[in-house]
Design an enzyme around this catalytic site. Structure first.
Site, mmCIF file in Angstrom:
data_model
loop_
_atom_site.group_PDB
_atom_site.id
_atom_site.type_symbol
_atom_site.label_atom_id
_atom_site.label_comp_id
_atom_site.label_asym_id
_atom_site.label_seq_id
_atom_site.Cartn_x
_atom_site.Cartn_y
_atom_site.Cartn_z
ATOM 1 N N ASN A 200 69.566 39.962 5.743
ATOM 2 C CA ASN A 200 70.307 39.024 4.891
ATOM 3 C C ASN A 200 71.809 39.319 4.828
ATOM 4 O O ASN A 200 72.606 38.416 4.558
ATOM 5 C CB ASN A 200 69.705 39.072 3.478
ATOM 6 C CG ASN A 200 70.570 38.360 2.463
ATOM 7 O OD1 ASN A 200 70.586 37.136 2.410
ATOM 8 N ND2 ASN A 200 71.316 39.114 1.669
ATOM 9 N N LYS B 46 76.034 33.045 13.336
ATOM 10 C CA LYS B 46 74.803 32.450 12.800
ATOM 11 C C LYS B 46 74.012 31.734 13.897
ATOM 12 O O LYS B 46 72.780 31.665 13.834
ATOM 13 C CB LYS B 46 75.132 31.502 11.637
ATOM 14 C CG LYS B 46 75.742 32.210 10.423
ATOM 15 C CD LYS B 46 74.797 33.271 9.859
ATOM 16 C CE LYS B 46 75.285 33.902 8.578
ATOM 17 N NZ LYS B 46 74.388 34.956 8.086
ATOM 18 N N TYR C 37 82.051 32.798 12.100
ATOM 19 C CA TYR C 37 80.825 32.769 11.290
ATOM 20 C C TYR C 37 79.750 31.915 11.977
ATOM 21 O O TYR C 37 78.585 32.323 12.088
ATOM 22 C CB TYR C 37 81.178 32.204 9.908
ATOM 23 C CG TYR C 37 80.052 32.189 8.910
ATOM 24 C CD1 TYR C 37 79.675 33.343 8.231
ATOM 25 C CD2 TYR C 37 79.376 31.002 8.609
ATOM 26 C CE1 TYR C 37 78.644 33.318 7.290
ATOM 27 C CE2 TYR C 37 78.358 30.968 7.679
ATOM 28 C CZ TYR C 37 77.997 32.133 7.013
ATOM 29 O OH TYR C 37 76.979 32.102 6.080
ATOM 30 N N SER D 112 72.392 30.021 9.067
ATOM 31 C CA SER D 112 73.122 29.069 8.229
ATOM 32 C C SER D 112 73.096 27.717 8.926
ATOM 33 O O SER D 112 73.022 27.664 10.166
ATOM 34 C CB SER D 112 74.580 29.531 8.080
ATOM 35 O OG SER D 112 75.382 28.475 7.582
#
Ligand code: NAD
Length: 248
Positions: A91, A160, A156, A143
């Site tokens: 996580n 992901k 990011y 995500s």
């Protein structure tokens, strides 16, 4: 009905936010919980107490998930403290949002190392235990941005999206060992990570969500519970979006 009675889970980056939400939900359902974060602090101590109030064993660890040596040590320490690990929730994650024009190599490396390399580190360290016990569940936090991309988040989004490719590959490699690996793709969830966005961005995101509200850590934790439990015993190599319909 408790869905994780007698199981043991490790969750990375769980002092707060979505990781904490998953820790609480899993403890409520009978799982012992080991959790890690960059530091063992007051938040960790408080969470340990909250988890123990569900009658399970709980312990927080300081460990940088982007470091492969610390991750290996973490898994070995948890095995000596808990004897077994049934469920791994990768996580831990960060953002360093920036247009590519202004993004530095360090902004790129930080996000890739914390978000993506960490998933490799923990999964690599735990796989031999899971293979030996012929059981395991791995849940990786991706995500919706990893599926759709997002201007200002190229580092990011790449991390992901990488998690999704890794998840599907591990599912194919380890499925025959009775180890399942799936990913969750949250949309806009109310945590410290999104609290740092401007009011305007938060309002725009909320308006874009068909359900017209941000998600909560518990919304994500409920899907993690499904993926960790036998309710999803034939679900492997999948990505489940938890985004109120933002991504369809
Ligand atoms: P958060 O910032 O509230 O919590 C993240 C936790 O990870 C923090 O406690 C932090 O200290 C910890 N952490 C950071 N770097 C670490 C490292 N190297 N090793 C160990 N722990 C580390 O964030 P959150 O919103 O709860 O996000 C949790 C996960 O969900 C992240 O992977 C994030 O990318 C993902 N996610 C969040 C949203 C959202 O809207 N909040 C949306 C999609 C995906």
């Amino acid at each position: 009905m408790k869905l994780l009675e007698g199981k043991t889970t490790i969750i990375t980056g769980a002092n707060k936010g979505i990781g904490k939400g998953i820790a609480l939900k899993f403890a409520e359902h009978g799982s012992n919980v080991a959790f890690s974060d960059l530091a063992y602090n007051e938040d960790s101590k408080r969470l340990e107490n909250e988890l123990e109030s569900f009658g399970v064993k709980a312990k927080g660890y300081a460990s940088d998930a982007s470091s492969s040596s610390e991750s290996e040590k973490l898994i070995n320490d948890i095995i000596s403290d808990f004897a077994v690990i049934d469920i791994l929730v990768n996580n831990a994650g960060i953002t360093r949002d920036m247009l590519l024009l202004r993004m530095t190599e360090n902004d790129w490396d930080m996000v890739i190392n914390v978000n993506l390399k960490s998933v490799f580190n923990l999964t690599k360290a735990i796989q031999r235990y899971m293979i030996k016990q012929r059981f395991g569940v791995i849940i990786n936090m991706s995500s919706v941005v990893g599926i759709e991309g997002n201007g200002g988040q190229s580092n990011y989004a790449a991390s992901k999206a990488g998690i999704i490719g890794f998840t599907k590959s591990v599912a194919q490699e380890l499925g025959s060992r009775n180890i399942r690996c799936n990913a969750i793709a949250p949309g806009f969830i109310d945590t410290e990570m999104t609290a740092k966005l401007s009011q305007e961005i938060r309002e725009n995101w909320t308006n874009d969500v068909p359900l017209k509200r941000p998600g909560t850590p518990e919304d994500v934790a409920n899907v993690a519970l499904f993926l960790a439990s036998d309710l999803s015993s034939y679900v492997n190599g999948q990505v489940i979006s938890v985004c109120g319909g933002l991504h369809t």
